[in-house]
Design a protein around this motif. Structure first.
Motif, PDB file in Angstrom:
ATOM      1  N   GLU A 153     -10.870 -34.788  -6.144  1.00 35.03           N
ATOM      2  CA  GLU A 153      -9.880 -35.868  -6.204  1.00 35.03           C
ATOM      3  C   GLU A 153     -10.520 -37.249  -6.199  1.00 35.03           C
ATOM      4  O   GLU A 153      -9.929 -38.216  -6.677  1.00 35.03           O
ATOM      5  CB  GLU A 153      -8.899 -35.758  -5.035  1.00 35.03           C
ATOM      6  CG  GLU A 153      -7.774 -34.767  -5.269  1.00 35.03           C
ATOM      7  CD  GLU A 153      -6.736 -34.814  -4.171  1.00 35.03           C
ATOM      8  OE1 GLU A 153      -7.112 -35.154  -3.015  1.00 35.03           O
ATOM      9  OE2 GLU A 153      -5.570 -34.523  -4.442  1.00 35.03           O
ATOM     10  N   ILE A 154     -11.725 -37.350  -5.655  1.00 35.21           N
ATOM     11  CA  ILE A 154     -12.407 -38.640  -5.637  1.00 35.21           C
ATOM     12  C   ILE A 154     -12.676 -39.148  -7.048  1.00 35.21           C
ATOM     13  O   ILE A 154     -12.744 -40.368  -7.276  1.00 35.21           O
ATOM     14  CB  ILE A 154     -13.730 -38.537  -4.835  1.00 35.21           C
ATOM     15  CG1 ILE A 154     -14.293 -39.943  -4.574  1.00 35.21           C
ATOM     16  CG2 ILE A 154     -14.739 -37.654  -5.558  1.00 35.21           C
ATOM     17  CD1 ILE A 154     -15.501 -39.935  -3.650  1.00 35.21           C
ATOM     18  N   VAL A 155     -12.791 -38.226  -8.016  1.00 37.49           N
ATOM     19  CA  VAL A 155     -13.101 -38.628  -9.394  1.00 37.49           C
ATOM     20  C   VAL A 155     -11.963 -39.443 -10.005  1.00 37.49           C
ATOM     21  O   VAL A 155     -12.184 -40.571 -10.464  1.00 37.49           O
ATOM     22  CB  VAL A 155     -13.439 -37.397 -10.261  1.00 37.49           C
ATOM     23  CG1 VAL A 155     -13.620 -37.809 -11.715  1.00 37.49           C
ATOM     24  CG2 VAL A 155     -14.700 -36.718  -9.732  1.00 37.49           C
ATOM     25  N   PRO A 156     -10.714 -38.943 -10.026  1.00 35.63           N
ATOM     26  CA  PRO A 156      -9.645 -39.751 -10.635  1.00 35.63           C
ATOM     27  C   PRO A 156      -9.234 -40.943  -9.782  1.00 35.63           C
ATOM     28  O   PRO A 156      -8.840 -41.983 -10.326  1.00 35.63           O
ATOM     29  CB  PRO A 156      -8.490 -38.753 -10.779  1.00 35.63           C
ATOM     30  CG  PRO A 156      -8.732 -37.739  -9.720  1.00 35.63           C
ATOM     31  CD  PRO A 156     -10.223 -37.604  -9.639  1.00 35.63           C
ATOM     32  N   ILE A 157      -9.319 -40.804  -8.455  1.00 35.18           N
ATOM     33  CA  ILE A 157      -8.807 -41.862  -7.581  1.00 35.18           C
ATOM     34  C   ILE A 157      -9.774 -43.040  -7.480  1.00 35.18           C
ATOM     35  O   ILE A 157      -9.363 -44.214  -7.540  1.00 35.18           O
ATOM     36  CB  ILE A 157      -8.499 -41.305  -6.179  1.00 35.18           C
ATOM     37  CG1 ILE A 157      -7.451 -40.178  -6.267  1.00 35.18           C
ATOM     38  CG2 ILE A 157      -8.006 -42.408  -5.258  1.00 35.18           C
ATOM     39  CD1 ILE A 157      -6.139 -40.601  -6.877  1.00 35.18           C
ATOM     40  N   PHE A 158     -11.038 -42.767  -7.318  1.00 37.90           N
ATOM     41  CA  PHE A 158     -11.996 -43.843  -7.081  1.00 37.90           C
ATOM     42  C   PHE A 158     -13.006 -44.022  -8.220  1.00 37.90           C
ATOM     43  O   PHE A 158     -13.254 -45.148  -8.650  1.00 37.90           O
ATOM     44  CB  PHE A 158     -12.738 -43.608  -5.753  1.00 37.90           C
ATOM     45  CG  PHE A 158     -11.859 -43.744  -4.549  1.00 37.90           C
ATOM     46  CD1 PHE A 158     -11.406 -44.986  -4.140  1.00 37.90           C
ATOM     47  CD2 PHE A 158     -11.459 -42.631  -3.836  1.00 37.90           C
ATOM     48  CE1 PHE A 158     -10.580 -45.122  -3.027  1.00 37.90           C
ATOM     49  CE2 PHE A 158     -10.640 -42.751  -2.724  1.00 37.90           C
ATOM     50  CZ  PHE A 158     -10.192 -44.000  -2.322  1.00 37.90           C
ATOM     51  N   VAL A 159     -13.597 -42.932  -8.702  1.00 40.81           N
ATOM     52  CA  VAL A 159     -14.642 -43.053  -9.720  1.00 40.81           C
ATOM     53  C   VAL A 159     -14.067 -43.579 -11.031  1.00 40.81           C
ATOM     54  O   VAL A 159     -14.539 -44.587 -11.586  1.00 40.81           O
ATOM     55  CB  VAL A 159     -15.348 -41.702  -9.946  1.00 40.81           C
ATOM     56  CG1 VAL A 159     -16.389 -41.831 -11.061  1.00 40.81           C
ATOM     57  CG2 VAL A 159     -16.017 -41.232  -8.647  1.00 40.81           C
ATOM     58  N   THR A 160     -13.050 -42.903 -11.538  1.00 38.11           N
ATOM     59  CA  THR A 160     -12.450 -43.324 -12.810  1.00 38.11           C
ATOM     60  C   THR A 160     -11.856 -44.720 -12.708  1.00 38.11           C
ATOM     61  O   THR A 160     -12.038 -45.561 -13.605  1.00 38.11           O
ATOM     62  CB  THR A 160     -11.357 -42.325 -13.242  1.00 38.11           C
ATOM     63  OG1 THR A 160     -11.921 -41.016 -13.315  1.00 38.11           O
ATOM     64  CG2 THR A 160     -10.780 -42.713 -14.586  1.00 38.11           C
ATOM     65  N   THR A 161     -11.153 -44.987 -11.612  1.00 43.05           N
ATOM     66  CA  THR A 161     -10.554 -46.308 -11.412  1.00 43.05           C
ATOM     67  C   THR A 161     -11.624 -47.387 -11.354  1.00 43.05           C
ATOM     68  O   THR A 161     -11.464 -48.477 -11.918  1.00 43.05           O
ATOM     69  CB  THR A 161      -9.717 -46.323 -10.121  1.00 43.05           C
ATOM     70  OG1 THR A 161      -8.738 -45.285 -10.180  1.00 43.05           O
ATOM     71  CG2 THR A 161      -9.026 -47.658  -9.945  1.00 43.05           C
ATOM     72  N   GLY A 162     -12.730 -47.090 -10.674  1.00 47.23           N
ATOM     73  CA  GLY A 162     -13.821 -48.059 -10.593  1.00 47.23           C
ATOM     74  C   GLY A 162     -14.440 -48.349 -11.947  1.00 47.23           C
ATOM     75  O   GLY A 162     -14.749 -49.510 -12.269  1.00 47.23           O
ATOM     76  N   ILE A 163     -14.603 -47.310 -12.751  1.00 47.25           N
ATOM     77  CA  ILE A 163     -15.167 -47.510 -14.088  1.00 47.25           C
ATOM     78  C   ILE A 163     -14.237 -48.358 -14.945  1.00 47.25           C
ATOM     79  O   ILE A 163     -14.673 -49.293 -15.643  1.00 47.25           O
ATOM     80  CB  ILE A 163     -15.425 -46.143 -14.760  1.00 47.25           C
ATOM     81  CG1 ILE A 163     -16.553 -45.405 -14.017  1.00 47.25           C
ATOM     82  CG2 ILE A 163     -15.775 -46.318 -16.232  1.00 47.25           C
ATOM     83  CD1 ILE A 163     -16.758 -43.978 -14.495  1.00 47.25           C
TER      84      ILE A 163
END
Length: 599
Positions: A298-308
């Protein structure tokens, strides 16, 4: 008068400042697409003014937040309109930020000399987003609580600092939210994000003024803000305000549904979680995107993708200098918007077709309406409105039945509120102890069915045999009299008038039970008959009788040693060792009897 005005201007510089604003250069010519910064300022003023007056009524704690909103919504003149304007103007403000940022990207106005203006606009949009998200909890209703709990829970996905950030955000260790969470979010909503928005807007205004002067010089022509652009701004603000008021009135102009409908008070019990809670429209696509990933990622869509995505957004002013970079900006922006738009549509469509989701929404609306009924009847206690729901049989009874009884019993009448066991092996308790229910019990064709003893050890017992053999030959009128007499023992609220009217028939039923049918051979009834061979019929179906059989069905007053699998819920003198408390048994008992307040 001229001397007075001259003195005032000399001391304040107000007229000079107004002239400075009126002469502000608008690069190129006046245009409707350039109204957004002023509309944003207008909506912020609407937010600030409406928010201040709401603040005068609001009390930030878990026992007073919902209650103060209820007072504003229902008892303050036009309070529902004030709350509606504050709520919907915030959402319109976010929509305008999205439109404005997209416009700056598509028209290349994010490039030099307006990079800082663009970044400041993005920052303002993030402040507005944070203000909406923190404001969501302040109403302290089921949807706001559940949605905020989910959002704050994402902080734990962050390695090393997640738990610390969660404590800072909600004012405690979590995951449940409480009074400290409400006060923390209120401080963030008003102080940090409201104040931060104002400060950054002033900075952006200064940056935009300098950038407009540079753009006007670069283009070689400009138009003064007053009057052409000013009139366009005034018209846009009027239209936007009309939209906000229309949205606030979409549910009517009469509380409690006018403005922003208020759901039931937040319940911090994990078992009472609101499964239909969803994020607001601007995060629905993100929520649906996150559902595509397993829980561990879940960290990928919530934080990683959003950060990119945020990094790319901040780099767009540099990319916009070049034709190829501008093409990338346009294609990337439209692709992201299309993707989020598609996911948003899919999410709404999926929820519309989800029966469980729609049932949860309907149940919450009913609970909110019930809360209002109880508040109108009893007022709000010092412990908060949630206390009214927790002590309401109509609300809590079905939940307790589903948790404790529905493993064996049905409670079905063919209505929307039916509770069904996966494999019913005990009598259907809907309308228990009513004349209708007892008449079915005394019916030779029904007593051995799944509605009564068909799934129990009593299906071939003495009672079933007696009904099939003796009562099968009895007159129907006599069966009705016995059913009326036994049902009258319950003193059901729904039969109060009927029992008073049929007093003579009930008396005849008593005689039939004692003499002709000889019920006292096995049952004890008003001092006659043995005890311990079959359930006591004195007070059958009354509050005390039902509470007793729930607490200890193996007592000699009920089934004794013949008890067939019914759990003992409260036999111990130590309340901590009992499955159900005395209050829970009361709630379940009153619900089974239909004994609750109705308007």
């Amino acid at each position: 008068m001229k001397s007075l005005l001259s003195w005032f201007n000399d001391r304040t510089g107000l007229f000079g400042g107004c002239a400075w604003l009126a002469d502000a250069p608008v690069p190129g010519c006046a245009c409707c697409c350039k109204v957004w910064p002023c509309v944003i300022a207008f909506l912020f003023c609407v937010q600030a003014i409406s928010g201040f007056f709401m603040w005068t009524y609001y009390s930030p704690s878990s026992q007073t937040a919902w209650e103060s909103v209820y007072y504003l919504q229902n008892d303050v003149q036009a309070g529902w309109l004030l709350r509606g304007i504050h709520h919907y103007s915030a959402h319109v403000l976010l929509a305008i930020f999205i439109l404005y940022i997209v416009q700056m990207i598509l028209t290349r106005t994010c490039r030099a000399p307006s990079e800082l203006v663009f970044w400041a606009t993005v920052g303002l949009g993030l402040f507005a987003l944070a203000a909406v998200l923190t404001g969501d909890l302040l109403g302290w209703d089921q949807n706001g609580y559940s949605a905020t709990k989910t959002r704050t829970g994402f902080l734990r996905l962050l390695p090393w600092v997640g738990d610390s950030l969660l404590k800072i955000a909600i004012g405690g260790p979590g995951p449940e939210l409480g009074s400290l969470s409400v006060t923390r979010f209120f401080a963030l909503h008003v102080g940090l994000f409201g104040g931060g928005f104002l400060g950054l807007f002033v900075v952006r205004f200064i940056l935009a003024r300098r950038a407009n002067v540079a753009l006007a010089a670069e283009m070689g022509r400009s138009t003064p803000y007053w009057p052409r652009q000013a009139w366009r701004v005034a018209a846009a603000c009027l239209v936007v305000m009309g939209i906000v008021v229309a949205m606030a009135c979409q549910h009517g102009t009469t509380p409690p549904n006018a403005g922003v409908p208020q759901l039931s008070p937040a319940n911090t019990d994990p078992a009472a979680a609101y499964s239909a809670a969803r994020p607001e429209w601007f995060l629905t696509g993100v929520f649906e995107f996150a559902q595509l990933f397993p829980a561990k990622l879940e960290i990928v869509p919530i934080f990683v993708t959003t950060g990119i995505l945020m990094c790319i957004l901040l780099l767009m002013p540099f990319l916009a200098k070049y034709t190829l970079g501008h093409c990338f900006n346009v294609v990337f922006t439209l692709a992201v918007l299309a993707g989020l738009g598609g996911l948003t549509y899919y999410s709404y469509a999926k929820d519309r077709g989800d029966e469980a989701h729609q049932a949860a929404i309907a149940a919450e609306k009913q609970q909110a309406a019930r809360t209002y009924e109880l508040v109108r009847r009893h007022g709000i206690p010092p412990t908060g409105a949630l206390t009214l729901l927790r002590s309401d049989p109509k609300t809590q009874g079905p939940k307790l039945f589903a948790q404790q009884c529905a493993s064996c019993h049905n409670h079905t009448t063919g209505s929307a509120g039916d509770i069904k066991a996966e494999t019913p092996t005990a009598p259907n308790l809907a309308k228990f102890a009513s004349r209708e229910w007892i008449a079915g019990l005394l019916n030779p064709k029904k007593v051995g069915s799944a509605e009564y003893f068909g799934g129990t050890a009593f299906r071939s017992g003495k009672m079933a045999g007696f009904v099939k053999e003796t009562l099968g030959e009895a007159e129907p009128e006599d069966i009705q009299k016995v059913a009326a007499a036994l049902s009258a023992e319950a003193k059901l609220p729904s039969q109060k008038a009927m029992d008073a009217k049929d007093a003579e028939m009930i008396k005849e039923g008593h005689a039939l039970m004692a003499d002709d049918f000889n019920c006292i051979k096995c049952h004890r009834f008003h001092g006659k008959g043995p005890q311990g061979t079959a359930p006591e019929l004195t007070g059958y179906g009354s509050s005390a009788w039902i509470a007793g059989i729930i607490a200890k069905p193996n007592d000699k007053q009920y089934y004794g040693s013949k008890n067939d699998r019914m759990p003992v819920y409260a036999a111990s003198p130590d309340p901590k060792q009992n499955t159900l408390s005395a209050e829970q048994i009361r709630l379940l008992t009153d619900w089974l009897r239909g004994d609750w307040y109705e308007e």
